[in-house]
Write an enzyme that holds these catalytic residues in place. Structure first.
Site, PDB file in Angstrom:
ATOM      1  N   ASP A   1       0.871  -1.169   0.000  1.00  0.00           N
ATOM      2  CA  ASP A   1       0.000   0.000   0.000  1.00  0.00           C
ATOM      3  C   ASP A   1       0.919   1.233   0.000  1.00  0.00           C
ATOM      4  OD1 ASP A   1      -2.126   1.724   0.003  1.00  0.00           O
ATOM      5  OD2 ASP A   1      -3.162   0.792   1.682  1.00  0.00           O
TER       6      ASP A   1
HETATM    7  C1  BGC Z   1      -4.961   3.308   0.117  1.00  0.00           C
HETATM    8  C2  BGC Z   1      -5.090   2.277  -0.970  1.00  0.00           C
HETATM    9  C3  BGC Z   1      -4.956   2.932  -2.327  1.00  0.00           C
HETATM   10  C4  BGC Z   1      -3.619   3.641  -2.381  1.00  0.00           C
HETATM   11  C5  BGC Z   1      -3.327   4.290  -3.719  1.00  0.00           C
HETATM   12  C6  BGC Z   1      -3.737   4.177  -0.064  1.00  0.00           C
HETATM   13  O1  BGC Z   1      -3.751   5.260   0.803  1.00  0.00           O
HETATM   14  O2  BGC Z   1      -4.938   2.664   1.371  1.00  0.00           O
HETATM   15  O3  BGC Z   1      -6.304   1.595  -0.847  1.00  0.00           O
HETATM   16  O4  BGC Z   1      -5.089   1.982  -3.342  1.00  0.00           O
HETATM   17  O5  BGC Z   1      -3.602   4.639  -1.385  1.00  0.00           O
HETATM   18  O6  BGC Z   1      -4.088   5.406  -3.926  1.00  0.00           O
END
Ligand code: BGC
Length: 736
Positions: free
Chosen positions: A274
């Site tokens: 993530d």
């Molecule tokens: C989130 C993810 C997301 C990623 C990219 C993160 O802050 O937890 O779910 O896919 O950002 O935007």
């Protein structure tokens, strides 16, 4: 009866959409390319950044494998050209984006989609999202979010399918199929990313990013199955979660990423972190610095780093120092290259720059979004006022009546509010409408204009009050401890009630709110979650009666935030509800201390929730009868056939979501009070009766038991067929 073989069988059923020959060919092309790559080029593939043009030189230098958050096809083609035509080996970029519930045409938030209990429309929604997003050159989405969420305080409940594992499995698989389509190399195929692995939704207290307390058994029985099912359905990528599981952050957790995901489930896709979740292992106190975090991530089995910049900076040194091996590096790069070949990016890297504008908001996309929104809306209460068939003149009020941006909900980056149909716009098509919003946004406390609404109320047949949450109040990093309607919204409902006119409340929100007092101040309530682009039309059709509501709650609705977490399938306690509760008012002063006879409940809010999982009314009524099992005793390998008659006993043609629940009465560990094992949307004409059936296999009763084996334990079971998780009469059967 052990059924390990079952998992293997299920895996074999879904071999994805690649033939053996295609995948052998890809493997060969991956190996050939890998041979040509320098260590630096390999490391470059593992690095993902947010942005496009500004990374031009890095892309040409082979230092970037993937980008996120670029949506302009011209920019995407330009950076892709830099990768394909200017970098030494011409490896295309993976272009990614959070396409969570639609790209341009926004569908209801995933929690709303789950309320449809209709995997077909959810799959269609994901396909529409893929068609629109890939037209811009985006071939990888960070969806579906499979995190089971039992606490509505957590802002990200909006983004998943709610509290139930079985429902989450059905919705997750539908989304994977919809995004990826029938052939990964098709330019409209978008790789799914199942996230967040794992337990992120179990954040203590519903506070985002918080720690979790999850046993291996809880993981295996509750949190893993949606991931396993989507792996079996061919999900091409997986994202690690921010949280720790039993003290180990997921991004550095080799038990999760290797033992379970790769070895036990045979996942052959790609694993991404993530956003900076590798770097966040420093804040967790699990890694000393970014280099250490990188080492832990790669060793655990991460292939690509989203935005920590640790992989690009430190992997070479880690390799030189022997902290990671060339084999680990090669495995990661293999998984990334394999994905790029699977998507056909080497053969077809560019997008037609005019396509996005041509496919966005196509009529069939809007129709599907409207159907999904209509099926997601849940009728929570109706004293007979709905549908508003005879009303001519309406007062429409409330901050969500005409909030085109807000009704799109969280994670709707690319939806454009000018394409949104609000309830006000759609109601105006059908009624003579007086519009007095009174509150301009959901947190607004300024009721100074209330007299205008009261005056307007005098001349109307009914009042529609649209309340709820602005989009920003749910989603990532937006947890709440108080789940009442914000601002003066409850007061507005009460004021409208005081006019004496019939009041219909429409709640447009990102989570289950605590609406008990608002239910008491209205004649009817529709719960719409954030319904997306076509939400207004769907709501108006239900108010008019041209659509009959059929949505069901994908999460338990609680009375008070203090009841959270609350979920229907909780383990049985030693003092289960016995139907009696002594509430605060009934306790005498200086009462003698006693606990005998008491069960697990709150003195103020009692035992039960406000509304159970699976609940939802219709304009008609349904009766379940003649519910029968084909046998009373079953053995391994047998099918359990449940037959029932469903009758539409009212005046409207309508759809009911029939639900099948099972309880395992005695287990080697404490079992849930009941578990959803099946559901079906049944459409019946007024007065019609249909003979229906559910089929289960005995193997569907398996769970991870005391010895951590996946087994069906012989014994007694109960089973219900009903319209929600709290209704119906139990039937008994046993498994020998
Ligand atoms: C989130 C993810 C997301 C990623 C990219 C993160 O802050 O937890 O779910 O896919 O950002 O935007």
């Amino acid at each position: 009866m052990k059924i390990k073989g079952l998992f293997l069988l299920m895996s074999a059923m879904f071999v994805g959409t690649m033939t053996m020959a295609q995948s052998a060919d890809i493997d060969q092309r991956v190996e050939e390319l890998l041979q040509k790559m320098t260590v630096e080029e390999k490391i470059g593939q593992m690095h993902q950044v947010s942005g496009g043009y500004q990374f031009y030189n890095d892309i040409v230098g082979g230092n970037i494998g993937s980008i996120l958050n670029v949506v302009d096809p011209i920019e995407i083609n330009a950076v892709q050209r830099a990768a394909v035509e200017e970098s030494r080996l011409g490896i295309p970029l993976l272009v990614s984006r959070d396409v969570i519930h639609g790209f341009r045409t926004i569908f209801p938030i995933p929690l709303g989609m789950a309320a449809t209990f209709n995997p077909d429309i959810v799959e269609r929604g994901a396909r529409v999202a893929a068609i629109e997003a890939t037209a811009s050159g985006i071939r990888w989405t960070f969806s579906p979010m499979l995190d089971i969420a039992r606490d509505p305080r957590w802002g990200r409940v909006a983004e998943g399918s709610g509290e139930d594992t079985y429902l989450d499995v059905q919705m997750g698989v539908a989304m994977v199929k919809g995004y990826q389509g029938g052939d990964y190399t098709d330019p409209t195929s978008m790789a799914a990313c199942i996230k967040h692995f794992v337990g992120y939704g179990a954040a203590e207290g519903g506070r985002d990013y918080n720690t979790t307390m999850l046993s291996e058994r809880a993981l295996r029985n509750i949190y893993f199955p949606p991931f396993k099912a989507c792996v079996d359905a061919g999900a091409l990528t997986l994202m690690t979660s921010f949280n720790d599981v039993d003290g180990i952050p997921s991004t550095g957790n080799s038990w999760l990423l290797d033992d379970i995901l790769r070895q036990e489930w045979g996942f052959d896709g790609m694993v991404v972190t993530d956003w900076n979740s590798s770097g966040e292992m420093i804040a967790h106190g699990y890694a000393e610095d970014l280099k250490h975090a990188t080492e832990l991530s790669i060793r655990a089995g991460v292939d690509m780093d989203m935005m920590s910049f640790g992989f690009i900076q430190h992997t070479k040194a880690l390799l030189d120092e022997g902290k990671i091996t060339m084999e680990q590096l090669d495995n990661a790069v293999r998984n990334i290259l394999k994905l790029k070949f699977r998507l056909g990016l080497f053969d077809n890297p560019y997008v037609d720059e005019g396509l996005a504008a041509r496919v966005a908001y196509a009529k069939e996309h809007l129709d599907a979004a409207k159907q999904c929104a209509a099926e997601s809306i849940i009728l929570l209460q109706n004293n007979g006022i709905l549908p508003l068939k005879d009303a001519k003149r309406l007062l429409v009020t409330g901050p969500m009546a005409h909030a085109p941006y807000e009704q799109l909900g969280t994670w709707a980056f690319d939806g454009q509010e000018e394409h949104t149909v609000t309830p006000l716009m759609a109601l105006r098509e059908a009624y003579d409408v007086v519009y007095e919003p009174i509150l301009t946004y959901s947190r607004d406390n300024d009721m100074s204009n209330i007299k205008a609404a009261k005056r307007a109320a005098k001349g109307v047949d009914a009042i529609v009050v649209c309340v709820g949450e602005e989009a920003i109040l749910s989603g990532e990093a937006h947890s709440l401890s108080n789940l009442n309607l914000q601002g003066a919204q409850s007061a507005l409902i009460a004021e409208m009630r005081a006019t004496g006119k019939p009041v219909v409340v429409v709640v447009i929100a990102g989570r289950p709110l605590t609406i008990e007092r608002d239910l008491a101040s209205c004649d009817a309530m529709l719960y719409a979650f954030h319904p997306g682009t076509m939400g207004g039309e769907a709501i108006a059709d239900i108010i008019k009666g041209s659509t009959v509501p059929s949505g069901k709650l994908p999460m338990t609705f609680i009375r008070d935030a203090g009841q959270a977490p609350f979920y229907y399938n909780h383990p049985v306690t030693g003092r289960p509800n016995n139907g009696t509760e002594t509430l605060l008012d009934a306790i005498p002063i200086k009462a003698g201390q006693t606990s005998l006879g008491c069960t697990s409940y709150y003195l103020d809010s009692g035992y039960g929730p406000l509304l159970p999982f699976g609940y939802g009314l219709s304009y008609t009524t349904f009766a379940y009868s003649n519910i029968k099992l084909d046998k009373s005793e079953y053995t391994e390998g047998e099918r359990i056939i449940v037959e029932y008659d469903l009758t539409n006993t009212g005046d409207y043609d309508a759809t009911e979501v029939a639900q099948l629940y099972v309880r395992d009465l005695v287990g080697s560990v404490v079992r849930p009070v009941k578990e959803l094992k099946g559901f079906e949307r049944v459409t019946l004409k007024a007065g019609e009766t249909r003979h229906c059936r559910f089929e289960l296999s005995v193997a569907d009763l398996a769970y991870w038991n005391r010895d951590m084996e996946y087994v069906v334990e012989p014994g007694s079971f109960e089973l219900w067929v009903a319209g929600d998780s709290a209704s119906g009469e139990a039937l008994s059967f046993s498994v020998r």
